[in-house]
Design a protein around this motif. Structure first.
Motif, PDB file in Angstrom:
ATOM      1  N   GLN A 122     -11.358   4.015  -6.509  1.00  0.00           N
ATOM      2  CA  GLN A 122     -10.156   3.605  -5.796  1.00  0.00           C
ATOM      3  C   GLN A 122     -10.530   2.998  -4.449  1.00  0.00           C
ATOM      4  O   GLN A 122     -11.463   3.456  -3.785  1.00  0.00           O
ATOM      5  CB  GLN A 122      -9.227   4.804  -5.589  1.00  0.00           C
ATOM      6  CG  GLN A 122      -8.664   5.380  -6.872  1.00  0.00           C
ATOM      7  CD  GLN A 122      -7.584   4.513  -7.477  1.00  0.00           C
ATOM      8  OE1 GLN A 122      -6.471   4.428  -6.955  1.00  0.00           O
ATOM      9  NE2 GLN A 122      -7.896   3.865  -8.583  1.00  0.00           N
TER      10      GLN A 122
ATOM     11  N   CYS B 157       2.637   2.521  -5.243  1.00  0.00           N
ATOM     12  CA  CYS B 157       2.113   2.094  -6.545  1.00  0.00           C
ATOM     13  C   CYS B 157       3.203   2.009  -7.608  1.00  0.00           C
ATOM     14  O   CYS B 157       3.152   1.137  -8.480  1.00  0.00           O
ATOM     15  CB  CYS B 157       0.983   3.010  -7.001  1.00  0.00           C
ATOM     16  SG  CYS B 157       1.429   4.771  -7.080  1.00  0.00           S
TER      17      CYS B 157
ATOM     18  N   SER C 183       0.827  -1.198   0.000  1.00  0.00           N
ATOM     19  CA  SER C 183       0.000   0.000   0.000  1.00  0.00           C
ATOM     20  C   SER C 183       0.869   1.259   0.000  1.00  0.00           C
ATOM     21  O   SER C 183       1.874   1.334   0.715  1.00  0.00           O
ATOM     22  CB  SER C 183      -0.907  -0.005   1.235  1.00  0.00           C
ATOM     23  OG  SER C 183      -1.701   1.162   1.277  1.00  0.00           O
TER      24      SER C 183
ATOM     25  N   ASP D 157      -4.889  -0.788  -7.023  1.00  0.00           N
ATOM     26  CA  ASP D 157      -5.581   0.044  -6.034  1.00  0.00           C
ATOM     27  C   ASP D 157      -7.024   0.350  -6.417  1.00  0.00           C
ATOM     28  O   ASP D 157      -7.695   1.110  -5.732  1.00  0.00           O
ATOM     29  CB  ASP D 157      -4.817   1.353  -5.836  1.00  0.00           C
ATOM     30  CG  ASP D 157      -3.468   1.118  -5.191  1.00  0.00           C
ATOM     31  OD1 ASP D 157      -3.442   0.726  -4.018  1.00  0.00           O
ATOM     32  OD2 ASP D 157      -2.438   1.295  -5.866  1.00  0.00           O
TER      33      ASP D 157
ATOM     34  N   HIS E 196      -0.346   8.603  -9.239  1.00  0.00           N
ATOM     35  CA  HIS E 196      -0.732   7.205  -9.201  1.00  0.00           C
ATOM     36  C   HIS E 196      -0.086   6.521 -10.401  1.00  0.00           C
ATOM     37  O   HIS E 196       0.269   7.184 -11.390  1.00  0.00           O
ATOM     38  CB  HIS E 196      -2.258   7.054  -9.262  1.00  0.00           C
ATOM     39  CG  HIS E 196      -2.731   5.649  -9.041  1.00  0.00           C
ATOM     40  ND1 HIS E 196      -2.316   4.892  -7.970  1.00  0.00           N
ATOM     41  CD2 HIS E 196      -3.578   4.857  -9.757  1.00  0.00           C
ATOM     42  CE1 HIS E 196      -2.887   3.699  -8.027  1.00  0.00           C
ATOM     43  NE2 HIS E 196      -3.654   3.657  -9.109  1.00  0.00           N
TER      44      HIS E 196
END
Length: 196
Positions: free
Chosen positions: A61, A22, A19, A94, A76
């Protein structure tokens, strides 16, 4: 053989994922394609989504309170596979959308449109996966504040190249005059991946 009709990857929950990292999650997806399906690596792209203000709203998301509420990220990163038939699929670890999602479905649900204030307009740095694997480096220092991690880092070693230990900002930048890949507007991005 994986292709336009079959996923390049195992189910989302079996992919390498950390997490808030990305850029590394997508690098690991690219690495997976290169090792398992090397003949398909040139069909894959890492895409950095950001803007000069580092305020990019994305819908659908997992971090959002609901599907109707966007998350405003500083940046992102997603992976796109575009087959030689022109079909494209998006892999976003995500997202609450399918893994993968057809490109047009992903774009319409995640980006919606550009009927937004200028500070929220998205730009897209599109990089061939093979080039991303060769050039990206991160020492994860962007996730440290006062010596503390903002989010726990991946358990594997930092990604480095012979030339760099940290160049993440070059990838996040939407300045088209430097960096790898091509910087696109949402309109150009949609055209690039929706046309054969």
């Amino acid at each position: 053989m994986a292709g336009a009709c079959g996923s390049l990857f195992p189910p989302r929950e079996e992919c390498i994922y950390t997490s808030c990292y990305c850029e590394e999650n997508v690098w690991k997806l690219c690495e997976h394609v290169q090792s398992r399906y090397p003949d398909l690596i040139e069909d894959c792209y890492a895409v950095f989504i950001s803007n000069q203000f580092k305020t990019v709203p994305l819908w659908m998301q997992k971090a959002a309170q609901s599907a109707d509420v966007p998350v405003v990220w500083d940046y992102h990163v997603i992976l796109i596979q575009k087959s030689n038939t022109g079909n494209a699929e998006v892999y976003d670890l995500d997202s609450v959308l399918e893994f993968p999602t057809p490109f047009l479905d992903y774009s319409s649900q995640t980006f919606r449109n550009e009927q937004l204030k200028q500070q929220y307009h998205r730009k897209f740095r599109v990089i061939r996966a093979s080039e991303y694997l060769e050039t990206f480096a991160s020492d994860r220092s962007h996730m440290l504040k006062d010596g503390q991690w903002l989010a726990p880092p991946p358990i594997y070693p930092c990604i480095q190249t012979k030339e760099s230990i940290m160049n993440l900002n070059d990838f996040i930048s939407v300045n088209p005059s430097f960096g790898v890949g091509e910087v696109m507007t949402l309109q150009a991005f949609n055209f690039h991946f929706s046309c054969g």
